[in-house]
Design an enzyme around this catalytic site. Sequence first.
Site, PDB file in Angstrom:
ATOM      1  N   LYS A  69       0.796  -1.313  -0.076  1.00 43.47           N
ATOM      2  CA  LYS A  69      -0.097  -0.105  -0.113  1.00 43.47           C
ATOM      3  C   LYS A  69       0.673   1.243  -0.002  1.00 43.47           C
ATOM      4  O   LYS A  69       2.075   1.307   0.436  1.00 43.47           O
ATOM      5  CB  LYS A  69      -0.838   0.074   1.185  1.00 43.47           C
ATOM      6  CG  LYS A  69      -2.003  -0.991   1.426  1.00 43.47           C
ATOM      7  CD  LYS A  69      -2.804  -0.996   2.543  1.00 43.47           C
ATOM      8  CE  LYS A  69      -3.830  -1.830   2.769  1.00 43.47           C
ATOM      9  NZ  LYS A  69      -5.058  -1.758   1.958  1.00 43.47           N
ATOM     10  N   ARG A  82     -10.580 -11.243   1.640  1.00 42.08           N
ATOM     11  CA  ARG A  82     -11.546 -12.448   0.990  1.00 42.08           C
ATOM     12  C   ARG A  82     -10.900 -13.748   1.120  1.00 42.08           C
ATOM     13  O   ARG A  82     -11.475 -14.851   1.126  1.00 42.08           O
ATOM     14  CB  ARG A  82     -11.911 -11.827  -0.534  1.00 42.08           C
ATOM     15  CG  ARG A  82     -10.698 -11.857  -1.396  1.00 42.08           C
ATOM     16  CD  ARG A  82     -10.901 -11.023  -2.545  1.00 42.08           C
ATOM     17  NE  ARG A  82     -11.026  -9.762  -2.219  1.00 42.08           N
ATOM     18  CZ  ARG A  82     -11.396  -8.668  -3.083  1.00 42.08           C
ATOM     19  NH1 ARG A  82     -11.572  -8.885  -4.199  1.00 42.08           N
ATOM     20  NH2 ARG A  82     -11.307  -7.325  -2.625  1.00 42.08           N
TER      21      ARG A  82
END
Length: 499
Positions: free
Chosen positions: A280, A354
């Site tokens: 990130k 996920r």
Amino acid sequence: MEFSVKTGALAKQRTPCLVLGIFERRQLSAPAEAIDEASGGRLAEVLKRGDLGEDVGATLCLYDLPGVAAERVLLVGCGKRKEFDRARYVQACTAAARTVDALGAGAALSALPALAPNGLDHYRAAREAVAATAAAVYRYTRTKDDKKAPKHPLKRLHLWVAEKGEQAAVERGVQHGLAIAHGVAQARELGNLPGNICTPSYLAEQAQALGTEFPGLRVEVLEEADMEALGMGALLSVSRGSRQPAKFILMHHQGGKAGEKPVVLVGKGLTFDAGGISLKPAAEMDEMKYDMCGGASVFGAVRAAAELDLPINLIGVVPASENLPDGAANKPGDIVRSLSGQTIEILNTDAEGRLLLCDALTYCERFDPAVVIDMATLTGACVIALGKHPAGLFTGDDELAEEILTAGEASGDRAWRLPLWDDYQSQLDSNFADMANIGGRDGGAITAACFLSRYTKKYRWAHLDIAGIAWLGGKEKGATGRPVALLAEFLLRRAGALA
């Protein structure tokens, strides 16, 4: 904090601070009228001077009113009477709590719930007052001394009711509101802790502590070896990049009948998310400690259910890990096998939530659940779509969607349904695995939900994307404790605990 209910002549109530609502244009609420009469018109006289602003939440403190037993009388602006709805009521309760807290009164008696806010009955008004007050006086002190904290903070709030016939509903609202407030506070505290304290192991310890506090709550923690034996390849692929071992946390509240199908809440417990190899940007990466707020909300909802001893079978599931770059971390292009047996091509290692959730959702099959709701700070795309106000709701079950949306409206912790159409599933196609873990920029929150839906074919399921609501940034940075109130409302309704 302590909360209780009082009734009787308001002017005779002995309290360090009596809280009264004032509507726009110096319009006295019914409780304020009683105090004005007891004081020989003193309130109306003071209000004519214009010292209390017209804004909702404006406050003015008065001392030693004649004919009034309270040491102080705090006037709180409530805006226009016809517009006094839940939002303005919560704003008034919040302002009152913060003002009393700052005054150092220590305790107060509030007549705000007697104002009958539009759309709220006595039960709801009491519950909202408790929740708003508890949230207003919450302070994070684990790693920072609060030098501005009052010497005598607000610790006790009494809610006044005009008629004894209202007392039972108000007391039930206080009981439920306090349990929800405790759940929200736990979720906020876990979310606000830094990643070097709130690790997966720390979350597991907190679950065990919750089990100790509530003996009826059974807690299990699966270790990485257990997950390996089960075949949780997707979840474990995320934790490989961290020195902190993953934990799979299970909290069982058996309040319902034996054999009754449980409600299962699943929360993403990513205690810090650097993005892995798909690193990130540095800006605001510190906020990725909040990536476990889905798991924190499960803790909060389970706590509320256990505290109220709800007659429902409930299981909280929190897959916990970190997502960091390391020589053993997932690489773009890697393929992992999930607990379901389906393979996943990892095109972006920052779409790791996920991967935790898919194995957790497959694991839930063994519970033969009545319904499964997962919640996760899953996608920035949901924030772009809905902003910071509602959670994103995804489900193919219209009845379940309505149940969740209704709980959100009733609790003031709203969600908004987004499509979960098969049209989007093809975006997850992969040449090398059963699916990719991302579906491109278009409809990112939807394709993330589509990914999860592939692991929930055997039971009723809904997904809440809470990326926009789980925390605030900027000056007010901090966890919100959402969607604990929504979940608690859902559970109360399911358990038949609301009159």
